[in-house]
Design an enzyme around this catalytic site. Structure first.
Site, mmCIF file in Angstrom:
data_model
loop_
_atom_site.group_PDB
_atom_site.id
_atom_site.type_symbol
_atom_site.label_atom_id
_atom_site.label_comp_id
_atom_site.label_asym_id
_atom_site.label_seq_id
_atom_site.Cartn_x
_atom_site.Cartn_y
_atom_site.Cartn_z
ATOM 1 N N ARG A 45 -6.536 -11.078 -25.353
ATOM 2 C CA ARG A 45 -5.592 -12.172 -25.081
ATOM 3 C C ARG A 45 -4.654 -12.428 -26.263
ATOM 4 O O ARG A 45 -3.522 -12.872 -26.080
ATOM 5 C CB ARG A 45 -6.369 -13.452 -24.723
ATOM 6 C CG ARG A 45 -5.484 -14.614 -24.244
ATOM 7 C CD ARG A 45 -6.337 -15.763 -23.727
ATOM 8 N NE ARG A 45 -5.517 -16.857 -23.178
ATOM 9 C CZ ARG A 45 -5.318 -18.017 -23.792
ATOM 10 N NH1 ARG A 45 -5.872 -18.247 -24.971
ATOM 11 N NH2 ARG A 45 -4.577 -18.948 -23.219
ATOM 12 N N ILE A 94 1.115 -19.663 -21.854
ATOM 13 C CA ILE A 94 0.068 -18.755 -21.359
ATOM 14 C C ILE A 94 -1.050 -19.681 -20.891
ATOM 15 O O ILE A 94 -1.467 -20.580 -21.627
ATOM 16 C CB ILE A 94 -0.396 -17.750 -22.445
ATOM 17 C CG1 ILE A 94 -1.524 -16.841 -21.918
ATOM 18 C CG2 ILE A 94 -0.817 -18.428 -23.734
ATOM 19 C CD1 ILE A 94 -1.880 -15.687 -22.857
ATOM 20 N N SER A 95 -1.487 -19.516 -19.648
ATOM 21 C CA SER A 95 -2.448 -20.446 -19.055
ATOM 22 C C SER A 95 -3.773 -20.456 -19.813
ATOM 23 O O SER A 95 -4.172 -19.474 -20.437
ATOM 24 C CB SER A 95 -2.721 -20.076 -17.591
ATOM 25 O OG SER A 95 -1.596 -20.362 -16.801
ATOM 26 N N GLN A 96 -4.439 -21.585 -19.705
ATOM 27 C CA GLN A 96 -5.792 -21.739 -20.244
ATOM 28 C C GLN A 96 -6.699 -20.681 -19.598
ATOM 29 O O GLN A 96 -6.630 -20.466 -18.389
ATOM 30 C CB GLN A 96 -6.269 -23.144 -19.875
ATOM 31 C CG GLN A 96 -7.654 -23.498 -20.342
ATOM 32 C CD GLN A 96 -8.048 -24.888 -19.832
ATOM 33 O OE1 GLN A 96 -7.239 -25.604 -19.248
ATOM 34 N NE2 GLN A 96 -9.292 -25.250 -20.059
#
Length: 213
Positions: free
Chosen positions: A37, A63-65
């Site tokens: 990530r 950027i999503s959790q």
């Protein structure tokens, strides 16, 4: 960019956190454990990459959790070979998770800058979505319908009808619906006109914008 033992250890820890929060799909957890990530984030945020938080990326997006990515992916019930429509390519992290799960991904991004950057970046990492385009996610991709599954990675003020229309019978759409905060919503297509709807609590997303820039 390197993926070190330290990064891998942090990823393993992140997976344990996601399990504690209720994620049970082993394929989803394996995908998250595998994907670096920190590659998807600005290097100044590298130390934060394996915290369970959303972070800023280019073009005022995030950027999503990881929990959100895992939760949406789990709701989709991805099978290998599924043709999946993704609305909001963003950083490409969710795209990579879907590719890792064996899906054929058709993804739309409406930020030109982000689209160009992510397209190059994903291929560099070895992820090959079936189709990646710059456009208006509200319209879906009628040319490639019907899809087995569809996922929206931004907050939609309402559910766009084309996304429901482009699902196969038995297909699933996972979409966060709302303005200030969103309710994670799952639609399952039962017939040409009938959809089952389930709601799964509140989340926060950047808004899904309609107009191309």
């Amino acid at each position: 960019m390197k993926d070190t033992f330290r990064h891998q250890g942090k990823r393993q820890h992140l997976v344990e956190i996601l399990k504690e929060k209720g994620i049970t799909d082993k394929k989803v957890l394996t995908a998250i454990n595998k994907i670096p990530r920190h590659f998807f984030m600005d290097s100044s945020f590298e130390d934060h990459a394996y915290q369970d938080k959303a972070f800023p990326i280019a073009a005022d997006q995030t950027i999503s959790q990881p929990y959100t990515v895992a939760f949406q992916s789990e709701l989709l019930e991805v099978e290998k070979g599924d043709e999946i429509l993704e609305i909001g390519t963003g950083s490409g992290y969710q795209t990579a998770v879907l590719c890792e799960l064996g899906a054929k991904v058709y993804s739309i991004e409406r930020q030109q800058e982000l689209y160009k950057k992510t397209k190059l970046f994903l291929s560099k990492l070895g992820y090959r979505p079936k189709y990646l385009t710059f456009g208006d996610g509200y319209k879906g991709l009628p040319l490639y319908k019907p899809f087995d599954k569809a996922i929206v990675t931004a907050g939609a003020p309402y559910v766009p009808n084309p996304l429901l229309a482009q699902l196969k019978i038995g297909g699933r759409l996972v979409i966060p619906v709302g303005t200030d905060s969103q309710v994670m919503t799952l639609f399952i297509r039962k017939s040409a006109k009938e959809f089952e709807k389930k709601e799964f609590g509140e989340f926060r997303f950047v808004p899904l914008l309609e107009d191309k820039n």
